[in-house]
Each structure stands twice: as C-alpha cells, then as structure tokens.
Design a protein around this motif. Structure first.
Motif, PDB file in Angstrom:
ATOM      1  N   LEU A 108       0.845  -1.192   0.000  1.00  0.00           N
ATOM      2  CA  LEU A 108       0.000   0.000   0.000  1.00  0.00           C
ATOM      3  C   LEU A 108       0.883   1.245   0.000  1.00  0.00           C
ATOM      4  CD1 LEU A 108      -2.527  -1.172   2.730  1.00  0.00           C
ATOM      5  CD2 LEU A 108      -3.051  -0.897   0.305  1.00  0.00           C
ATOM      6  N   ARG A 109       0.566   2.182  -0.874  1.00  0.00           N
ATOM      7  CA  ARG A 109       1.337   3.424  -0.910  1.00  0.00           C
ATOM      8  C   ARG A 109       0.942   4.304   0.267  1.00  0.00           C
ATOM      9  NH1 ARG A 109       2.104   7.892  -5.803  1.00  0.00           N
ATOM     10  NH2 ARG A 109       2.804   9.577  -4.441  1.00  0.00           N
ATOM     11  N   CYS A 110       1.926   4.609   1.125  1.00  0.00           N
ATOM     12  CA  CYS A 110       1.679   5.429   2.318  1.00  0.00           C
ATOM     13  C   CYS A 110       2.650   6.607   2.357  1.00  0.00           C
ATOM     14  CB  CYS A 110       1.816   4.581   3.580  1.00  0.00           C
ATOM     15  SG  CYS A 110       0.547   3.305   3.740  1.00  0.00           S
ATOM     16  N   PHE A 111       2.917   7.213   1.229  1.00  0.00           N
ATOM     17  CA  PHE A 111       3.795   8.384   1.160  1.00  0.00           C
ATOM     18  C   PHE A 111       3.268   9.359   0.121  1.00  0.00           C
ATOM     19  CE2 PHE A 111       5.416   5.507  -2.081  1.00  0.00           C
ATOM     20  CZ  PHE A 111       5.675   6.346  -3.159  1.00  0.00           C
ATOM     21  N   ASP A 112       3.579  10.633   0.337  1.00  0.00           N
ATOM     22  CA  ASP A 112       3.234  11.686  -0.621  1.00  0.00           C
ATOM     23  C   ASP A 112       4.456  12.025  -1.463  1.00  0.00           C
ATOM     24  OD1 ASP A 112       0.478  12.340   0.187  1.00  0.00           O
ATOM     25  OD2 ASP A 112       1.406  12.977   2.071  1.00  0.00           O
TER      26      ASP A 112
ATOM     27  N   LYS B 275       9.062   5.156  12.534  1.00  0.00           N
ATOM     28  CA  LYS B 275       7.851   5.347  13.332  1.00  0.00           C
ATOM     29  C   LYS B 275       6.556   5.320  12.527  1.00  0.00           C
ATOM     30  CE  LYS B 275      10.168   7.915  17.027  1.00  0.00           C
ATOM     31  NZ  LYS B 275      10.204   9.162  17.805  1.00  0.00           N
ATOM     32  N   GLY B 276       6.653   5.265  11.197  1.00  0.00           N
ATOM     33  CA  GLY B 276       5.436   5.281  10.398  1.00  0.00           C
ATOM     34  C   GLY B 276       4.871   6.688  10.277  1.00  0.00           C
ATOM     35  N   ASN B 277       3.605   6.777   9.857  1.00  0.00           N
ATOM     36  CA  ASN B 277       2.959   8.078   9.676  1.00  0.00           C
ATOM     37  C   ASN B 277       1.444   7.910   9.800  1.00  0.00           C
ATOM     38  OD1 ASN B 277       2.136   6.939   7.224  1.00  0.00           O
ATOM     39  ND2 ASN B 277       3.749   7.945   6.042  1.00  0.00           N
ATOM     40  N   THR B 278       0.703   8.957   9.488  1.00  0.00           N
ATOM     41  CA  THR B 278      -0.762   8.921   9.619  1.00  0.00           C
ATOM     42  C   THR B 278      -1.373   7.852   8.725  1.00  0.00           C
ATOM     43  OG1 THR B 278      -0.756  11.286  10.108  1.00  0.00           O
ATOM     44  CG2 THR B 278      -2.860  10.307   9.475  1.00  0.00           C
ATOM     45  N   TYR B 279      -0.849   7.716   7.509  1.00  0.00           N
ATOM     46  CA  TYR B 279      -1.364   6.691   6.590  1.00  0.00           C
ATOM     47  C   TYR B 279      -1.236   5.296   7.207  1.00  0.00           C
ATOM     48  CZ  TYR B 279      -1.204  10.221   2.822  1.00  0.00           C
ATOM     49  OH  TYR B 279      -1.389  11.327   2.030  1.00  0.00           O
ATOM     50  N   VAL B 280      -0.088   5.036   7.834  1.00  0.00           N
ATOM     51  CA  VAL B 280       0.156   3.721   8.457  1.00  0.00           C
ATOM     52  C   VAL B 280      -0.854   3.452   9.562  1.00  0.00           C
ATOM     53  CG1 VAL B 280       1.789   2.348   9.810  1.00  0.00           C
ATOM     54  CG2 VAL B 280       2.616   3.712   7.875  1.00  0.00           C
ATOM     55  N   GLU B 281      -1.114   4.462  10.376  1.00  0.00           N
ATOM     56  CA  GLU B 281      -2.080   4.300  11.464  1.00  0.00           C
ATOM     57  C   GLU B 281      -3.468   3.999  10.907  1.00  0.00           C
ATOM     58  OE1 GLU B 281      -1.114   3.990  14.574  1.00  0.00           O
ATOM     59  OE2 GLU B 281       0.896   4.264  13.721  1.00  0.00           O
ATOM     60  N   GLN B 282      -3.820   4.638   9.792  1.00  0.00           N
ATOM     61  CA  GLN B 282      -5.113   4.368   9.146  1.00  0.00           C
ATOM     62  C   GLN B 282      -5.196   2.916   8.686  1.00  0.00           C
ATOM     63  OE1 GLN B 282      -5.217   7.238   5.969  1.00  0.00           O
ATOM     64  NE2 GLN B 282      -5.674   8.974   7.328  1.00  0.00           N
ATOM     65  N   VAL B 283      -4.111   2.411   8.121  1.00  0.00           N
ATOM     66  CA  VAL B 283      -4.087   1.020   7.649  1.00  0.00           C
ATOM     67  C   VAL B 283      -4.237   0.056   8.822  1.00  0.00           C
ATOM     68  CG1 VAL B 283      -2.668  -0.781   6.574  1.00  0.00           C
ATOM     69  CG2 VAL B 283      -2.734   1.511   5.570  1.00  0.00           C
ATOM     70  N   LYS B 284      -3.489   0.295   9.891  1.00  0.00           N
ATOM     71  CA  LYS B 284      -3.558  -0.592  11.063  1.00  0.00           C
ATOM     72  C   LYS B 284      -4.980  -0.659  11.621  1.00  0.00           C
ATOM     73  CE  LYS B 284       1.251  -0.190  12.607  1.00  0.00           C
ATOM     74  NZ  LYS B 284       2.177   0.340  13.648  1.00  0.00           N
ATOM     75  N   ALA B 285      -5.646   0.487  11.667  1.00  0.00           N
ATOM     76  CA  ALA B 285      -7.020   0.509  12.167  1.00  0.00           C
ATOM     77  C   ALA B 285      -7.961  -0.238  11.228  1.00  0.00           C
ATOM     78  CB  ALA B 285      -7.486   1.962  12.332  1.00  0.00           C
TER      79      ALA B 285
ATOM     80  N   HIS C 163      -0.016   8.371  -9.161  1.00  0.00           N
ATOM     81  CA  HIS C 163      -0.902   7.381  -8.548  1.00  0.00           C
ATOM     82  C   HIS C 163      -2.013   7.098  -9.549  1.00  0.00           C
ATOM     83  CE1 HIS C 163      -3.836   5.414  -6.003  1.00  0.00           C
ATOM     84  NE2 HIS C 163      -2.935   5.334  -5.037  1.00  0.00           N
ATOM     85  N   VAL C 164      -2.336   5.832  -9.729  1.00  0.00           N
ATOM     86  CA  VAL C 164      -3.302   5.444 -10.753  1.00  0.00           C
ATOM     87  C   VAL C 164      -4.676   6.093 -10.540  1.00  0.00           C
ATOM     88  CG1 VAL C 164      -4.099   3.343  -9.595  1.00  0.00           C
ATOM     89  CG2 VAL C 164      -4.122   3.450 -12.099  1.00  0.00           C
ATOM     90  N   ASP C 165      -5.006   6.428  -9.284  1.00  0.00           N
ATOM     91  CA  ASP C 165      -6.279   7.084  -8.985  1.00  0.00           C
ATOM     92  C   ASP C 165      -6.140   8.577  -8.698  1.00  0.00           C
ATOM     93  OD1 ASP C 165      -7.925   4.894  -9.365  1.00  0.00           O
ATOM     94  OD2 ASP C 165      -7.638   4.164  -7.313  1.00  0.00           O
ATOM     95  N   GLY C 166      -4.929   9.121  -8.896  1.00  0.00           N
ATOM     96  CA  GLY C 166      -4.748  10.568  -8.820  1.00  0.00           C
ATOM     97  C   GLY C 166      -4.456  11.123  -7.443  1.00  0.00           C
ATOM     98  N   SER C 167      -4.589  10.344  -6.386  1.00  0.00           N
ATOM     99  CA  SER C 167      -4.306  10.838  -5.035  1.00  0.00           C
ATOM    100  C   SER C 167      -3.907   9.676  -4.141  1.00  0.00           C
ATOM    101  CB  SER C 167      -5.535  11.545  -4.457  1.00  0.00           C
ATOM    102  OG  SER C 167      -6.610  10.629  -4.326  1.00  0.00           O
ATOM    103  N   VAL C 168      -3.250  10.001  -3.013  1.00  0.00           N
ATOM    104  CA  VAL C 168      -2.788   8.958  -2.082  1.00  0.00           C
ATOM    105  C   VAL C 168      -3.879   8.683  -1.052  1.00  0.00           C
ATOM    106  CG1 VAL C 168      -1.054   8.342  -0.365  1.00  0.00           C
ATOM    107  CG2 VAL C 168      -0.382   9.632  -2.395  1.00  0.00           C
ATOM    108  N   ASN C 169      -4.321   7.438  -1.008  1.00  0.00           N
ATOM    109  CA  ASN C 169      -5.342   7.020  -0.047  1.00  0.00           C
ATOM    110  C   ASN C 169      -5.234   5.503   0.124  1.00  0.00           C
ATOM    111  OD1 ASN C 169      -7.688   6.202   1.304  1.00  0.00           O
ATOM    112  ND2 ASN C 169      -8.907   7.868   0.447  1.00  0.00           N
ATOM    113  N   PRO C 170      -4.404   5.027   1.067  1.00  0.00           N
ATOM    114  CA  PRO C 170      -4.163   3.584   1.180  1.00  0.00           C
ATOM    115  C   PRO C 170      -5.413   2.774   1.519  1.00  0.00           C
ATOM    116  CG  PRO C 170      -3.193   4.760   3.034  1.00  0.00           C
ATOM    117  CD  PRO C 170      -3.603   5.792   2.046  1.00  0.00           C
TER     118      PRO C 170
END
Length: 364
Positions: A102-106, A214-224, A112-119
């Motif tokens: 999953l792409r978790c970086f800006d 430490k990861g980032n906000t995207y990573v926390e979203q994936v874990k949840a 991005h195939v869908d135009g924006s980052v949203n894992p």
C-alpha cells in the motif's frame, strides 16, 4: 511455497521485489510496468544458521528459501477483465500467501493510478476485486449444491447453508480470512474452493525515509482498517531499502541503517515475516561437509521432515536424533551434546520444533 506481492499499479511492488531478490524486475514510474510475473527465490535471513556455521566450520552453508512472486498491478474492474485483471487473478490464485503493498507516502513526482494517495481506498479496491472473483467461484459451486439440496440430500443441504452464509459475507465486503467459520465446515466446504480472499495476507506500508522507523498517519489508518483481519502490518521505506541494497559493502549498509535508526534492513524482516505467513519453520542439519536450513510446515512430524531431504528418508524412517538449538549452541559441538546426554532419540510421532538440529536413521 510462494508469497505473491500484490497492489495497485505503481505502488512500489517491483522495487520491493528487487530488494528481496537478486532478480532485477523492471521498475518505472508508470502503470503496468510489470506484466508477466517475476519470480525470485529468496534466502531467509537466520542468525541461528550463522551461529552453527561458526561452531561447525563446514565446507558450505545453505540457507532456507522462500519464493516471492511480483504480480502485475490490479485496477478497478479486474474481476471483469479490466487492465490485466484475468491474468493477475490467475497468478495470485497460484500463490500461498499475499504481500499487499500500500502506498503510504506523498510524492508529486510519482503518479498514482487514482490521482491521489489514499491507502484505505487502495486496499478496498483490491479487496473488492478479489471478493468479486471469489463470489464468481462460489456462485458456481452454490448453484450445483442447491440443486442437490432440493432433492433432499442432507449433506448438500448443510453445505448450501454454509456457502449461502459465505456468499452473504462476501457481498457485504468481508474477505474469507476475516469470517468466523466453524473449523469442520471450513475444511469440508470452504477450503476446497481455494478462494483468493482466504489466503493469509501481510500489509506492507510503503513509506518515505522520514517515516521508516515510526510510520505516519497513513500507516495508522491502515492498522485501524485491518484490525479485524488479524493481519500483520509491516512498515517499509521501499525506495530507501533499494538504495541500501545498491551499496557494495556490508559496512556501508550498516552505517546507512544506523543513520536511519534501524538495526537491520526492512527487507530481512519482511522475508522472515513472509516465511511465518506461509506457516513455515526451519530445522537444521549440521556436519563438516554442510550446515543447512531445511524448510518444513509448522506441525510436521520427524518422517515428514526427513522426506524434505529425500523421499527415501521418509519411506524408510527409523528414528531421528534431535538436539535443540539452545543445547547445541550452549555446549558448542555435537560431541559435547552427546557427552552431556542432551541428544534425544525421537520416533515417527515426534513433531519437529523450529530450530531443531537433526540426524535421521533410515532403512531402504
């Protein structure tokens, strides 16, 4: 045993594959760079093997391996043949476990195939396509079973109930691995279908260098989002890992890792995690000619472990001489282990433990 790397186009799958494998898959900043699946046989990093090498000083050392497959990127509509969908789904069906990148970086320079980052959206896109493909397989079976059930066949009626519930869950967006299914029902009715979403999965959050530790906000979203699946989540700065692998010496790599605050390459952690995901473990043989790690399924018996070396070993199995890795390394040699009475003799029912050092006695 194969683990397949999957994800949307252009999320870092092929770059990750190159980190894990000596094979150099094509990697570029456009969708569908990978068309045919790339396959690499990857050594499993194991400090126990290094320790046995130090003690035994053999002529050669052979590590355990796992097969990694880099599969073409999936897009929305793949279950209906969009993009490289049919080919992708056929390739993933042949694997035993899924490594979902999953792409978790800006980064505006990486499209991005869908135009924006949203894992989370990306994960749901792939989940939905795999679930739709599983529904297709399930509905074919359910149709046959329902016809038999209408004739009064009790077994068919039971299977119909299990599959109908399975269908409802898939239609609600639940993958098979996240469902609560009775063990006997799963073995009898679900397992034979070989559904894609029943495969164990590890989510790999591809982050930038700043988030490597430490990861980032995207990573926390994936874990949840994956908490209910009981899936492992691994954070990996794939581009940084690629840079590390380009360095020529071990010392240079270690310095790079220390600067990042890491104790070992993330690729090594991933390979070991993939090995566990495939429900595999290792036993060793150790002698002056060779120290070797052998791959077996968790729960394998001594004869089954012997059969990995040669089928004759399993057919003619008599007994296994077993030393725990802890005893071997504490005492320093096989001779000292024997003298201390720490070598065990085990029979056909023995379930091999991860790290056992073994000799087999057999008769052909």
């Amino acid at each position: 045993m194969k683990a397949g790397i999957v994800g949307l186009p252009n999320v870092g799958k092929s770059t990750l594959f190159n980190c894990l494998s000596n094979a150099k898959a094509q990697s570029a900043n456009f969708p569908f760079c990978t068309i045919e699946p790339n396959i690499g046989v990857v050594n499993v990093p194991d400090k126990r093997l290094e320790r046995l090498e130090q003690l035994v000083k053999p002529e050669r050392v052979i590590p355990a391996t796992v097969e990694i497959v880099d599969i073409a990127g999936l897009v929305k509509g793949a279950s209906k043949g969009e993009g490289l969908g049919n080919q992708f789904l056929a390739n993933i069906r042949e694997t035993d476990a899924i490594l979902h990148v999953l792409r978790c970086f800006d980064n505006d320079n990486v499209v991005h195939v869908d135009g924006s980052v949203n894992p989370i959206r990306d994960k749901e896109t792939i989940d939905m396509e795999l679930q739709l493909k599983d529904l297709e397989s399930l509905e074919k079976r359910l149709d046959r079973v329902s016809r038999a059930a209408r004739t009064g066949d009790k077994e068919a009626q039971k299977e119909e109930g299990v599959l109908a519930e399975l269908k409802r869950n898939l239609e609600s967006g639940l993958s098979v691995r996240a469902m609560q299914i009775a063990k006997d029902d799963y073995k009898a009715y679900v397992s034979p279908l070989q559904l894609i979403t029943s495969k164990p999965v590890m989510y790999i959050c591809n982050v930038d260098e700043a988030a490597a530790v430490k990861g980032n906000t995207y990573v926390e979203q994936v874990k949840a989002a994956v908490a209910s699946e009981k899936a492992e989540v691994l954070v990996l700065a794939v581009a940084t890992e690629a840079d590390i692998m380009e360095l020529e010496t071990y010392e240079e790599r270690q310095m790079f890792l220390e600067d990042l605050g890491l104790d070992e390459p993330g690729a090594s952690k991933l390979i070991r995690a993939a090995y566990r995901l495939l429900n595999l473990q290792t036993y060793f043989t150790a002698g002056p000619k060779e120290v070797r790690a052998w791959t077996i399924a968790v729960g394998a018996t001594a004869p089954q472990a012997a059969g990995v070396i040669h089928t004759d070993f399993e057919k003619g199995f008599i007994r296994a001489e077993v030393i725990s890795f802890a005893d071997y390394t504490a005492l320093g040699s096989e001779i000292k282990v024997r003298e201390a009475g720490k070598m065990r003799v085990e029979g056909k029912e023995y379930v091999v433990q991860d790290g056992d050092v073994m000799h087999f006695r057999f008769n052909v």
